[in-house]
Design an enzyme around this catalytic site. Structure first.
Site, PDB file in Angstrom:
ATOM      1  N   TYR A 156     -21.983  56.654  70.431  1.00  0.00           N
ATOM      2  CA  TYR A 156     -21.005  55.713  70.990  1.00  0.00           C
ATOM      3  C   TYR A 156     -21.620  54.897  72.131  1.00  0.00           C
ATOM      4  CZ  TYR A 156     -16.459  54.226  72.950  1.00  0.00           C
ATOM      5  OH  TYR A 156     -15.385  53.507  73.430  1.00  0.00           O
ATOM      6  N   HIS A 159      -3.531  57.922  69.756  1.00  0.00           N
ATOM      7  CA  HIS A 159      -3.486  58.899  68.673  1.00  0.00           C
ATOM      8  C   HIS A 159      -3.162  60.274  69.262  1.00  0.00           C
ATOM      9  CE1 HIS A 159      -4.594  60.998  65.090  1.00  0.00           C
ATOM     10  NE2 HIS A 159      -4.879  59.860  64.475  1.00  0.00           N
TER      11      HIS A 159
HETATM   12  P1  NAD Z   1      -8.611  53.320  68.287  1.00  0.00           P
HETATM   13  O1  NAD Z   1      -9.411  54.377  67.606  1.00  0.00           O
HETATM   14  O2  NAD Z   1      -7.141  53.532  68.411  1.00  0.00           O
HETATM   15  O3  NAD Z   1      -8.860  51.910  67.601  1.00  0.00           O
HETATM   16  C1  NAD Z   1     -10.021  51.563  66.907  1.00  0.00           C
HETATM   17  C2  NAD Z   1      -9.622  50.897  65.621  1.00  0.00           C
HETATM   18  O4  NAD Z   1     -10.803  50.471  64.925  1.00  0.00           O
HETATM   19  C3  NAD Z   1      -8.876  51.814  64.672  1.00  0.00           C
HETATM   20  O5  NAD Z   1      -7.717  51.174  64.185  1.00  0.00           O
HETATM   21  C4  NAD Z   1      -9.885  52.092  63.560  1.00  0.00           C
HETATM   22  O6  NAD Z   1      -9.266  52.363  62.320  1.00  0.00           O
HETATM   23  C5  NAD Z   1     -10.679  50.798  63.559  1.00  0.00           C
HETATM   24  N1  NAD Z   1     -12.032  50.922  63.003  1.00  0.00           N
HETATM   25  C6  NAD Z   1     -12.963  51.866  63.273  1.00  0.00           C
HETATM   26  N2  NAD Z   1     -14.093  51.619  62.590  1.00  0.00           N
HETATM   27  C7  NAD Z   1     -13.875  50.480  61.875  1.00  0.00           C
HETATM   28  C8  NAD Z   1     -14.660  49.728  60.969  1.00  0.00           C
HETATM   29  N3  NAD Z   1     -15.916  50.098  60.663  1.00  0.00           N
HETATM   30  N4  NAD Z   1     -14.105  48.624  60.403  1.00  0.00           N
HETATM   31  C9  NAD Z   1     -12.832  48.252  60.692  1.00  0.00           C
HETATM   32  N5  NAD Z   1     -12.048  48.924  61.533  1.00  0.00           N
HETATM   33  C10 NAD Z   1     -12.567  50.048  62.123  1.00  0.00           C
HETATM   34  O7  NAD Z   1      -9.259  53.118  69.728  1.00  0.00           O
HETATM   35  P2  NAD Z   1      -8.803  52.204  70.940  1.00  0.00           P
HETATM   36  O8  NAD Z   1      -8.599  53.093  72.088  1.00  0.00           O
HETATM   37  O9  NAD Z   1      -7.720  51.277  70.546  1.00  0.00           O
HETATM   38  O10 NAD Z   1     -10.149  51.383  71.215  1.00  0.00           O
HETATM   39  C11 NAD Z   1     -10.321  50.047  70.795  1.00  0.00           C
HETATM   40  C12 NAD Z   1     -11.661  49.530  71.296  1.00  0.00           C
HETATM   41  O11 NAD Z   1     -11.685  49.571  72.722  1.00  0.00           O
HETATM   42  C13 NAD Z   1     -12.844  50.344  70.812  1.00  0.00           C
HETATM   43  O12 NAD Z   1     -13.910  49.474  70.502  1.00  0.00           O
HETATM   44  C14 NAD Z   1     -13.198  51.194  72.009  1.00  0.00           C
HETATM   45  O13 NAD Z   1     -14.575  51.512  72.018  1.00  0.00           O
HETATM   46  C15 NAD Z   1     -12.810  50.291  73.162  1.00  0.00           C
HETATM   47  N6  NAD Z   1     -12.478  51.077  74.355  1.00  0.00           N
HETATM   48  C16 NAD Z   1     -11.316  51.772  74.460  1.00  0.00           C
HETATM   49  C17 NAD Z   1     -11.060  52.513  75.593  1.00  0.00           C
HETATM   50  C18 NAD Z   1      -9.787  53.291  75.792  1.00  0.00           C
HETATM   51  O14 NAD Z   1      -9.643  53.953  76.783  1.00  0.00           O
HETATM   52  N7  NAD Z   1      -8.825  53.233  74.894  1.00  0.00           N
HETATM   53  C19 NAD Z   1     -12.011  52.574  76.622  1.00  0.00           C
HETATM   54  C20 NAD Z   1     -13.197  51.874  76.461  1.00  0.00           C
HETATM   55  C21 NAD Z   1     -13.419  51.118  75.328  1.00  0.00           C
END
Ligand code: NAD
Ligand code: UDP
Ligand code: UDP
Length: 319
Positions: free
Chosen positions: A148, A184
């Site tokens: 990651y 989730h």
């Molecule tokens: P999440 O897992 O709820 O959302 C990620 C989404 O991407 C999911 O719907 C998943 O099905 C989709 N996905 C994964 N691989 C894929 C692929 N190869 N093709 C198409 N879709 C794909 O996570 P989130 O918390 O909503 O995070 C969203 C983004 O923000 C991510 O890139 C994550 O790294 C970044 N982020 C989130 C946080 C946090 O605290 N939530 C912190 C830092 C960074």
């Protein structure tokens, strides 16, 4: 812009952050194309948007090329919780790296602006506190979090090189821990874990002694920042820290969740996972200055209340 309306692509749009972003974009007169392979996201997260006339859903894995016509791209696709991204680490790196290449190739072809959802994890286990954007980090390239952390670091490299080499209008957001409804329930992240455990009356699992810190940003505040970052002029690329600078220990969070849920759950200690950062807090000075005085408005107490209400409602519906 095709026709009068802006067309915006949100990859990972059926995930936690993505679904809130799609919702906010639809409040403006924007067409939203949500692309997701449902790896960690669900249809349920966007169910309420499916009938919206300006919303379109495409099931697609961004590690494969995608040919669509859009004006802006928010690249959020990537599993984000340690449990999910470590489940299939090779796929995690592919999504970050191949996915970024495809989305940048798409942005280049259609001359779209593109924003990358990067992460505070690029700082690894930081030795500088709070973290400013100029800090290059202290990441372990071969540890279990590397799929990651290093995937996201490489994606940042690609974004900067597509800008330097091809002149793309890019934006990099380094997102710090964000929480809220539609997380989730089994993603293993601390807020969802503690809330679910408290609601079920199960022990609250604190890893290590609970003195490690995180700063938690409510989802609405984060989405507002993403919109403002995308709207900045082409010279503004980031990377930009986005998050809430108020820092809490994990033990404080546990106590707050127990109090707000009125749960009888007891605290239980578990071993600290490897490479678990001791401390994390963003310096958001650059974001404040560049995003028109933006700062998180939702205190943890209030955001937790909304999150607990969501999980409570969800578990009642599941019964
Ligand atoms: P999440 O897992 O709820 O959302 C990620 C989404 O991407 C999911 O719907 C998943 O099905 C989709 N996905 C994964 N691989 C894929 C692929 N190869 N093709 C198409 N879709 C794909 O996570 P989130 O918390 O909503 O995070 C969203 C983004 O923000 C991510 O890139 C994550 O790294 C970044 N982020 C989130 C946080 C946090 O605290 N939530 C912190 C830092 C960074
Ligand atoms: N790509 C895509 N959609 C597009 C244009 C490109 O998915 O509309 C993908 C394409 O498969 C390519 C990647 O983006 O592998 C990088 O594109 P770029 O034009 O930068 O490089 P090249 O095609 O020269 O490899
Ligand atoms: N954590 C915990 N109990 C849990 C889940 C997580 O004590 O049930 C701790 C974890 O060890 C870390 C912090 O809470 O120190 C935040 O973990 P999370 O997985 O939410 O995010 P990240 O480590 O990526 O910031």
């Amino acid at each position: 812009m095709r026709g009068d309306r802006k067309r915006v692509l949100v990859t990972g749009g059926a995930g936690f952050l993505g679904s809130h972003l799609c919702e906010r974009l639809l409040e403006d007169d924007t067409e939203v194309l949500c692309v997701d392979n449902f790896y960690t996201g669900t249809r349920e997260n966007i169910e309420h948007l499916l009938r919206h006339p300006r919303f379109e859903l495409l099931r697609h894995d961004i590690t494969f090329p995608l040919y669509v016509e859009v004006d802006e791209i928010y690249n959020l696709a990537c599993p984000a919780s340690p449990v999910h991204y470590q489940f299939d680490p090779v796929q995690t790196t592919k999504t970050s790296v191949h996915g970024a290449i495809n989305m940048l190739g798409l942005a280049k072809r259609v001359k779209a602006r593109i924003l990358q959802a990067s992460t505070s994890e690029v700082y690894g286990d930081p030795q500088v506190h709070p973290q400013q954007e100029s800090y290059c980090g202290h990441a372990n390239p071969i540890g279990v979090r590397a799929c990651y952390d290093e995937g996201k670091r490489c994606a940042e490299t690609l974004f900067m090189d597509y800008r330097r080499q091809h002149g793309l209008a890019i934006k990099i957001a380094r997102i710090f821990n964000t929480y809220g409804p539609r997380m989730h329930p089994n993603d293993g992240r601390v807020v969802s874990n503690f809330v679910m455990q408290a609601l079920r009356g199960e022990p609250i699992t604190i890893y290590g002694d609970g003195s490690q810190t995180r700063s938690f940003c409510y989802v609405d505040d984060l989405v507002e920042a993403l919109l403002r970052l995308m709207a900045t002029d082409d010279a503004t690329t980031g990377p930009m820290n986005l998050g809430n600078p108020r820092e809490f220990t994990i033990l404080q969070l546990a106590e707050m969740v127990i109090e707000q849920t009125g749960s009888k759950s007891k605290i239980e200690r578990r071993p600290l996972p490897s490479d678990d950062p001791r401390q994390r807090r963003p310096d958001i000075g650059y974001a404040r200055k560049t995003l028109g005085g933006w700062e998180p408005l939702t205190p943890l107490e209030m955001g937790l209340r909304k999150t607990i209400a969501y999980f409570r409602d969800r578990s009642l519906r599941a019964v």
